[in-house]
Design an enzyme around this catalytic site. Structure first.
Site, PDB file in Angstrom:
ATOM      1  CE  LYS A 199      -3.526   2.288   2.732  1.00 39.92           C
ATOM      2  NZ  LYS A 199      -4.515   2.254   3.785  1.00 39.92           N
ATOM      3  CD  GLU A 205       8.955  -6.135   7.259  1.00 40.86           C
ATOM      4  OE1 GLU A 205       8.746  -5.008   6.746  1.00 40.86           O
ATOM      5  OE2 GLU A 205       8.638  -6.435   8.425  1.00 40.86           O
ATOM      6  N   GLY A 258      -4.979  -1.693   4.784  1.00 40.18           N
ATOM      7  CA  GLY A 258      -4.169  -2.831   4.313  1.00 40.18           C
ATOM      8  C   GLY A 258      -4.847  -4.174   4.561  1.00 40.18           C
ATOM      9  NE  ARG A 259      -6.687  -3.807  10.725  1.00 37.74           N
ATOM     10  CZ  ARG A 259      -6.058  -2.654  10.911  1.00 37.74           C
ATOM     11  NH1 ARG A 259      -4.893  -2.446  10.312  1.00 37.74           N
ATOM     12  NH2 ARG A 259      -6.559  -1.716  11.669  1.00 37.74           N
ATOM     13  CD  GLU A 344      -2.081  -4.447  11.341  1.00 35.90           C
ATOM     14  OE1 GLU A 344      -2.663  -4.190  10.283  1.00 35.90           O
ATOM     15  OE2 GLU A 344      -0.891  -4.804  11.379  1.00 35.90           O
ATOM     16  CG  HIS A 375      -4.678 -35.875  15.536  1.00 38.82           C
ATOM     17  ND1 HIS A 375      -4.860 -37.130  16.080  1.00 38.82           N
ATOM     18  CD2 HIS A 375      -5.684 -35.687  14.647  1.00 38.82           C
ATOM     19  CE1 HIS A 375      -5.929 -37.682  15.518  1.00 38.82           C
ATOM     20  NE2 HIS A 375      -6.443 -36.823  14.651  1.00 38.82           N
ATOM     21  CE  LYS A 504       5.618  -1.164  10.236  1.00 38.91           C
ATOM     22  NZ  LYS A 504       4.653  -0.431   9.428  1.00 38.91           N
TER      23      LYS A 504
HETATM   24  O1  F6P Z   1       2.980  -3.123   9.792  1.00 37.23           O
HETATM   25  C1  F6P Z   1       1.611  -3.200   9.653  1.00 37.23           C
HETATM   26  C2  F6P Z   1       1.167  -2.863   8.260  1.00 37.23           C
HETATM   27  O2  F6P Z   1       1.122  -1.487   8.110  1.00 37.23           O
HETATM   28  C3  F6P Z   1      -0.180  -3.506   7.956  1.00 37.23           C
HETATM   29  O3  F6P Z   1      -1.235  -2.784   8.450  1.00 37.23           O
HETATM   30  C4  F6P Z   1      -0.113  -3.641   6.485  1.00 37.23           C
HETATM   31  O4  F6P Z   1      -1.059  -4.550   6.007  1.00 37.23           O
HETATM   32  C5  F6P Z   1       1.313  -4.099   6.307  1.00 37.23           C
HETATM   33  O5  F6P Z   1       2.039  -3.386   7.279  1.00 37.23           O
HETATM   34  C6  F6P Z   1       1.902  -3.914   4.943  1.00 37.23           C
HETATM   35  O6  F6P Z   1       1.874  -2.575   4.555  1.00 37.23           O
HETATM   36  P1  F6P Z   1       2.092  -2.153   3.054  1.00 37.23           P
HETATM   37  O7  F6P Z   1       1.001  -2.751   2.239  1.00 37.23           O
HETATM   38  O8  F6P Z   1       2.074  -0.662   3.044  1.00 37.23           O
HETATM   39  O9  F6P Z   1       3.426  -2.689   2.621  1.00 37.23           O
END
Ligand code: F6P
Length: 535
Positions: A199, A205, A258-259, A344, A375, A504
């Site tokens: 987003k 990452e 995002g979620r 979240e 199990h 972060k």
């Molecule tokens: O770290 C949490 C978050 O901001 C989530 O809410 C989001 O889904 C995820 O990181 C990834 O964010 P982005 O889509 O901006 O890479």
């Protein structure tokens, strides 16, 4: 201010003596403690909610203005106050053409344009109109994203495996190089399309994985890397900086959290896998649940009831977790997806206006598909000292008619678990079993106690005909709205996520120290760990 909380607590104090099983003395219980739509049966009769508690819970939803808050969300009001944003993932699945104004602009047209662009792109990749740089068809799609840019598409793509008609989809999320290495191993860059989904397009990452994937592509296809890339983001400048051609960029607005984003461009891998027609079915499922949520009376409203049962278990019974137990291997990522959606969103400790909460908010969400979980951790569900309400999901039909015996066993096990949790086994019953096994004397008592199940442990079951794109869309929207209902009752902002920021920031500060800089201003524990981890 509602007085429902205290009345619910009083009800629970008297409920301590009532077993869930004894509530079924009322032969009409199932009629009152379940709700049905044409696709779903939500059974919450195996909880110790009685008539009075249910009426109070519904009044609680009324007193806390869940209906008005719901309408504010659907109307595009800026209910995400800390980020000054509307919350309109529901608009992504609406076929409605009535203008929806956000910041003075109608957003409907843009949604449809982006969806059509995604469809054209997917069709072109699937049919071979868009080819890889060397003229070959794309056989594999790799989605690079994390959190909402990974969990939703990864979960839904796996859930809809029987509908796959497009290239194979793979997902890289973890910054651990093992994820990238193991996912790309065996893939041919000359036939692979990489979607970079973020987003913000700043998430460390995803940016790190994207750079490494770009190097992998370059080694395989040389300068034609751009032919193997697409992106999903709200930041069109940043995607351009990475050299992604604007025709391959699918944007969305900041009013999609995002979620909650798998319904739009973040769902591109789902569409790649199942095709545009099935993706529209998936959206239609989400819309059907939206309509139900907006129109059904609370007493028959699935998201409202699911939310209220959640409130009962969290705030009144004080259970600290909920177990998500899909009896469906293809819903294997649903618990992880719901962890983000729920934790979240509702893992908050202050109200919308910044006051410390006087009651508990979101529980820990966890789970695994059945029957595997049986199990592993069901021992604790049945006999442990913690009670975790179990939430079962089960389809009447599987997708493997030739393996009907498997599905019959799956259903029998699912129903058996909720029954066993409720019924338990008394000491006298356990004693008889131990006696039959040949134990006597002092050993008889010891052996019998191990076989006692306290019972009266709560569960909910969501039953549906078959896991189709339409049904999956409804299930996801159901849980989204459940989270909304709970958040509305707790008066928290379910749409921000400030709790992820501190870690972060500290990781950014620690990175130079991990690379060898002196550990300035760090505690003894962190210093020692840095030393131990130095290479
Ligand atoms: O770290 C949490 C978050 O901001 C989530 O809410 C989001 O889904 C995820 O990181 C990834 O964010 P982005 O889509 O901006 O890479």
């Amino acid at each position: 201010m509602t007085n429902c909380w205290s009345k619910l607590k009083e009800n629970f104090s008297s409920a301590k003596d009532r077993s869930i099983n004894s509530l079924f003395d009322d032969t009409t219980r199932m009629d009152h403690f379940s709700a049905e739509t044409d696709q779903f049966l939500l059974d919450f009769s195996k909880t110790n909610i009685d008539h009075e508690a249910l009426a109070l819970l519904i009044r609680l939803a009324e007193d806390t203005e869940v209906a008005a808050k719901r309408e504010a969300m659907f109307a595009g009001q800026k209910i995400n106050k800390t980020e000054d944003r509307a919350v309109l993932h529901t608009a992504l699945r609406a076929s409605n053409t009535v203008p929806l104004i956000v910041d003075g602009k109608d957003v409907r047209h843009g949604i449809e344009v982006t969806l059509s662009r995604m469809e054209s792109f997917c069709r072109a990749v699937q049919s071979g109109t868009i080819l890889a740089s060397g003229g070959e068809r794309f056989t594999d799609v790799v989605n690079i994203g994390i959190g909402g840019s990974d969990l939703g598409p990864a979960m839904a793509t796996r859930a809809l495996a029987p509908y796959h008609i497009g290239p194979r989809c793979h997902f890289i999320s973890n910054v651990d190089g093992a994820d990238l290495t193991d996912t790309l191993c065996g893939l041919d860059p000359r036939r692979t399309l990489v979607i970079i989904a973020s987003k913000t397009f700043t998430t460390i990452e995803t940016m790190t994985n994207a750079k490494s994937a770009l190097r992998w592509l370059k080694a395989g296809v040389g300068e034609a890397v751009a032919d193997h890339l697409a992106a999903v983001s709200t930041s069109l400048e940043r995607t351009a900086e990475m050299g992604i051609h604007p025709t391959r960029v699918f944007g969305f607005a900041d009013w999609v959290g995002g979620r909650y984003s798998l319904w739009g461009p973040v769902g591109l891998p789902i569409m790649m896998a199942i095709g545009p027609k099935n993706f529209r079915e998936f959206l239609a499922g989400g819309l059907a649940m939206d309509t139900h949520f907006q129109t059904a009376p609370f007493a028959r409203n699935l998201p409202v009831l699911l939310g209220l049962v959640g409130i009962w278990h969290r705030n009144i019974c004080q259970y600290s977790s909920r177990a998500i137990l899909p009896y469906d291997e293809r819903l294997g990522r649903l618990p992880a997806y719901l962890q983000q959606l729920d934790m979240e969103s509702n893992g908050k400790r202050v109200t919308l206006d910044g006051k410390e909460l006087s009651h508990a908010s979101g529980p820990v969400v966890w789970g695994e598909p059945g029957t595997n979980g049986q199990h592993a951790f069901f021992q604790l569900l049945h006999q442990g000292t913690e009670v975790a309400p179990a939430e079962f999901l089960i389809a009447a039909k599987g997708h493997e008619p030739a393996l009907q015996e498997h599905h019959d066993l799956l259903k029998a096990n699912c129903l058996a678990q909720s029954e066993a949790l409720m019924l338990g086994r008394t000491y006298d019953q356990a004693l008889a079993i131990a006696r039959n096994l040949g134990y006597d004397g002092s050993e008889l008592h010891t052996q019998a106690t191990q076989r006692v199940f306290p019972g009266s442990r709560p569960s909910i079951t969501l039953a549906f005909p078959k896991l189709t794109p339409f049904v999956l869309g409804q299930i996801i929207a159901l849980y989204e709205h459940r989270v909304f209902v709970e958040g509305a009752i707790w008066n928290i902002n379910s749409f921000d996520q400030w709790g992820v920021e501190l870690g972060k920031e500290l990781a950014n500060m620690l990175l130079p120290m991990v690379k060898g800089a002196a550990p300035n201003g760090k505690d003894a524990s962190t210093c020692r760990l840095l030393k131990k981890l130095a290479v």
